[in-house]
Motif scaffolding. Structure first.
Motif, PDB file in Angstrom:
ATOM      1  N   GLN A   8     -65.733 -23.686 -15.906  1.00  0.00           N
ATOM      2  CA  GLN A   8     -64.938 -23.745 -17.136  1.00  0.00           C
ATOM      3  C   GLN A   8     -63.540 -23.154 -16.974  1.00  0.00           C
ATOM      4  O   GLN A   8     -62.573 -23.703 -17.489  1.00  0.00           O
ATOM      5  N   ALA A   9     -63.432 -22.032 -16.279  1.00  0.00           N
ATOM      6  CA  ALA A   9     -62.154 -21.306 -16.236  1.00  0.00           C
ATOM      7  C   ALA A   9     -61.542 -21.203 -14.850  1.00  0.00           C
ATOM      8  O   ALA A   9     -60.418 -20.727 -14.715  1.00  0.00           O
ATOM      9  N   GLY A  10     -62.294 -21.571 -13.824  1.00  0.00           N
ATOM     10  CA  GLY A  10     -61.760 -21.548 -12.471  1.00  0.00           C
ATOM     11  C   GLY A  10     -62.279 -20.390 -11.638  1.00  0.00           C
ATOM     12  O   GLY A  10     -62.817 -19.402 -12.168  1.00  0.00           O
ATOM     13  N   PRO A  11     -62.104 -20.495 -10.320  1.00  0.00           N
ATOM     14  CA  PRO A  11     -62.667 -19.497  -9.409  1.00  0.00           C
ATOM     15  C   PRO A  11     -62.037 -18.111  -9.535  1.00  0.00           C
ATOM     16  O   PRO A  11     -62.724 -17.103  -9.351  1.00  0.00           O
ATOM     17  N   THR A  12     -60.751 -18.031  -9.843  1.00  0.00           N
ATOM     18  CA  THR A  12     -60.085 -16.735  -9.939  1.00  0.00           C
ATOM     19  C   THR A  12     -60.651 -15.914 -11.093  1.00  0.00           C
ATOM     20  O   THR A  12     -60.958 -14.725 -10.940  1.00  0.00           O
ATOM     21  N   ILE A  13     -60.812 -16.552 -12.241  1.00  0.00           N
ATOM     22  CA  ILE A  13     -61.340 -15.844 -13.413  1.00  0.00           C
ATOM     23  C   ILE A  13     -62.801 -15.469 -13.193  1.00  0.00           C
ATOM     24  O   ILE A  13     -63.223 -14.348 -13.497  1.00  0.00           O
ATOM     25  N   ALA A  14     -63.591 -16.378 -12.637  1.00  0.00           N
ATOM     26  CA  ALA A  14     -65.005 -16.075 -12.362  1.00  0.00           C
ATOM     27  C   ALA A  14     -65.120 -14.896 -11.403  1.00  0.00           C
ATOM     28  O   ALA A  14     -65.933 -13.990 -11.616  1.00  0.00           O
ATOM     29  N   ALA A  15     -64.305 -14.869 -10.385  1.00  0.00           N
ATOM     30  CA  ALA A  15     -64.346 -13.764  -9.418  1.00  0.00           C
ATOM     31  C   ALA A  15     -63.890 -12.452 -10.062  1.00  0.00           C
ATOM     32  O   ALA A  15     -64.448 -11.390  -9.775  1.00  0.00           O
ATOM     33  N   ARG A  66     -65.915  -4.605 -30.987  1.00  0.00           N
ATOM     34  CA  ARG A  66     -65.302  -3.305 -31.299  1.00  0.00           C
ATOM     35  C   ARG A  66     -65.214  -2.410 -30.063  1.00  0.00           C
ATOM     36  O   ARG A  66     -64.305  -1.603 -29.943  1.00  0.00           O
ATOM     37  N   LEU A  67     -66.182  -2.567 -29.154  1.00  0.00           N
ATOM     38  CA  LEU A  67     -66.179  -1.770 -27.925  1.00  0.00           C
ATOM     39  C   LEU A  67     -65.226  -2.321 -26.869  1.00  0.00           C
ATOM     40  O   LEU A  67     -65.076  -1.727 -25.805  1.00  0.00           O
ATOM     41  N   GLY A  68     -64.583  -3.450 -27.149  1.00  0.00           N
ATOM     42  CA  GLY A  68     -63.595  -3.996 -26.224  1.00  0.00           C
ATOM     43  C   GLY A  68     -64.056  -5.211 -25.440  1.00  0.00           C
ATOM     44  O   GLY A  68     -63.312  -5.723 -24.591  1.00  0.00           O
ATOM     45  N   PHE A  69     -65.254  -5.695 -25.705  1.00  0.00           N
ATOM     46  CA  PHE A  69     -65.723  -6.895 -25.021  1.00  0.00           C
ATOM     47  C   PHE A  69     -65.051  -8.111 -25.639  1.00  0.00           C
ATOM     48  O   PHE A  69     -64.882  -8.189 -26.858  1.00  0.00           O
ATOM     49  N   THR A  70     -64.665  -9.049 -24.785  1.00  0.00           N
ATOM     50  CA  THR A  70     -64.055 -10.289 -25.238  1.00  0.00           C
ATOM     51  C   THR A  70     -64.946 -11.453 -24.836  1.00  0.00           C
ATOM     52  O   THR A  70     -65.733 -11.359 -23.889  1.00  0.00           O
ATOM     53  N   ASP A  71     -64.799 -12.546 -25.551  1.00  0.00           N
ATOM     54  CA  ASP A  71     -65.580 -13.737 -25.236  1.00  0.00           C
ATOM     55  C   ASP A  71     -65.042 -14.382 -23.962  1.00  0.00           C
ATOM     56  O   ASP A  71     -63.855 -14.719 -23.882  1.00  0.00           O
ATOM     57  N   LEU A  72     -65.930 -14.549 -22.994  1.00  0.00           N
ATOM     58  CA  LEU A  72     -65.584 -15.283 -21.777  1.00  0.00           C
ATOM     59  C   LEU A  72     -65.979 -16.741 -21.921  1.00  0.00           C
ATOM     60  O   LEU A  72     -65.288 -17.632 -21.419  1.00  0.00           O
ATOM     61  N   MET A  73     -67.109 -16.980 -22.577  1.00  0.00           N
ATOM     62  CA  MET A  73     -67.589 -18.330 -22.899  1.00  0.00           C
ATOM     63  C   MET A  73     -68.362 -18.248 -24.200  1.00  0.00           C
ATOM     64  O   MET A  73     -69.038 -17.260 -24.459  1.00  0.00           O
ATOM     65  N   THR A  74     -68.280 -19.296 -24.984  1.00  0.00           N
ATOM     66  CA  THR A  74     -69.068 -19.384 -26.208  1.00  0.00           C
ATOM     67  C   THR A  74     -69.872 -20.679 -26.175  1.00  0.00           C
ATOM     68  O   THR A  74     -69.629 -21.554 -25.320  1.00  0.00           O
ATOM     69  N   VAL A  82     -76.107 -18.233 -12.628  1.00  0.00           N
ATOM     70  CA  VAL A  82     -75.944 -19.261 -13.659  1.00  0.00           C
ATOM     71  C   VAL A  82     -74.647 -19.051 -14.432  1.00  0.00           C
ATOM     72  O   VAL A  82     -73.855 -19.986 -14.638  1.00  0.00           O
ATOM     73  N   VAL A  83     -74.400 -17.823 -14.852  1.00  0.00           N
ATOM     74  CA  VAL A  83     -73.226 -17.559 -15.693  1.00  0.00           C
ATOM     75  C   VAL A  83     -71.945 -17.615 -14.863  1.00  0.00           C
ATOM     76  O   VAL A  83     -70.938 -18.184 -15.306  1.00  0.00           O
ATOM     77  N   ARG A  84     -71.971 -17.060 -13.672  1.00  0.00           N
ATOM     78  CA  ARG A  84     -70.761 -17.116 -12.837  1.00  0.00           C
ATOM     79  C   ARG A  84     -70.394 -18.564 -12.523  1.00  0.00           C
ATOM     80  O   ARG A  84     -69.218 -18.936 -12.576  1.00  0.00           O
TER      81      ARG A  84
END
Length: 184
Positions: free
Chosen positions: A88-95, A152-160, A80-82
């Motif tokens: 939203q962001a394209g196949p390269t980013i999802a992969a 803080r641990l370095g995780f970034t938002d991929l989707m909101t 579902v998330v992939r």
């Protein structure tokens, strides 16, 4: 003093009632959802490279837990998330994020033990030494203490503002390259 103890699928399933108790205290879900959540957690323990951590106080009581596994096609959350990230962001980013990902499915600390660094330790230790290139997870899309910790641990938002099929709550999908970087 809180100690972390690693366990595999058998140990996790043996402690499932205790784990559900911590989950319930931390998340306060509707009671009618607990049997479904328990079934999901039991199923997760069958996934490849499943590992869990139990946070225990000095008398051995579980006050927190976290677990994850190698994400693969055919797993509901992964697919579902992939697919959503692909759209939203394209196949390269999802992969890049989901091609070789450690999926952190649950991190929960009993409210009486929150704000003591246990959640941070659970995430860091779960990710420690993992062979995957990324770690991914979902969290409520609100300015919560957990979301702040993940950033803080370095995780970034991929989707909101992501809503899972059949759901209504908004989630943020977050990811970090592995290994996690030290907190500055």
């Amino acid at each position: 003093m809180i100690e972390l103890r690693r366990g595999g699928p058998e140990e996790f399933n043996a402690a499932l009632n205790t784990v559900i108790g911590v989950y319930t205290a931390a998340m306060r879900p509707p009671v009618d959802q607990l049997s479904g959540r328990q079934s999901i957690m039991r199923n997760h323990s069958t996934f490849p490279d499943f590992t869990c951590l139990f946070a225990e106080n000095t008398d051995g009581t579980v006050v927190g837990f976290g677990y994850g596994f190698h994400g693969m096609p055919g797993q509901w959350w992964h697919d579902v998330v992939r697919r959503a990230l692909h759209d939203q962001a394209g196949p390269t980013i999802a992969a890049a994020w989901f091609g070789n990902a450690f999926e952190i499915a649950e991190i929960h600390v009993h409210p009486d033990y929150q704000d003591k660094g246990i959640g941070r330790r659970l995430v860091r230790d779960l990710c420690e030494g993992r062979p995957e290139s990324t770690a991914v997870m979902s969290t409520h899309d609100q300015p919560t203490a957990a979301r702040h910790l993940y950033h803080r641990l370095g995780f970034t938002d991929l989707m909101t503002m992501f809503v899972f099929p059949g759901g209504y709550e908004h989630y943020a999908i977050v990811g970090s390259p592995l290994p996690l970087q030290p907190i500055a």
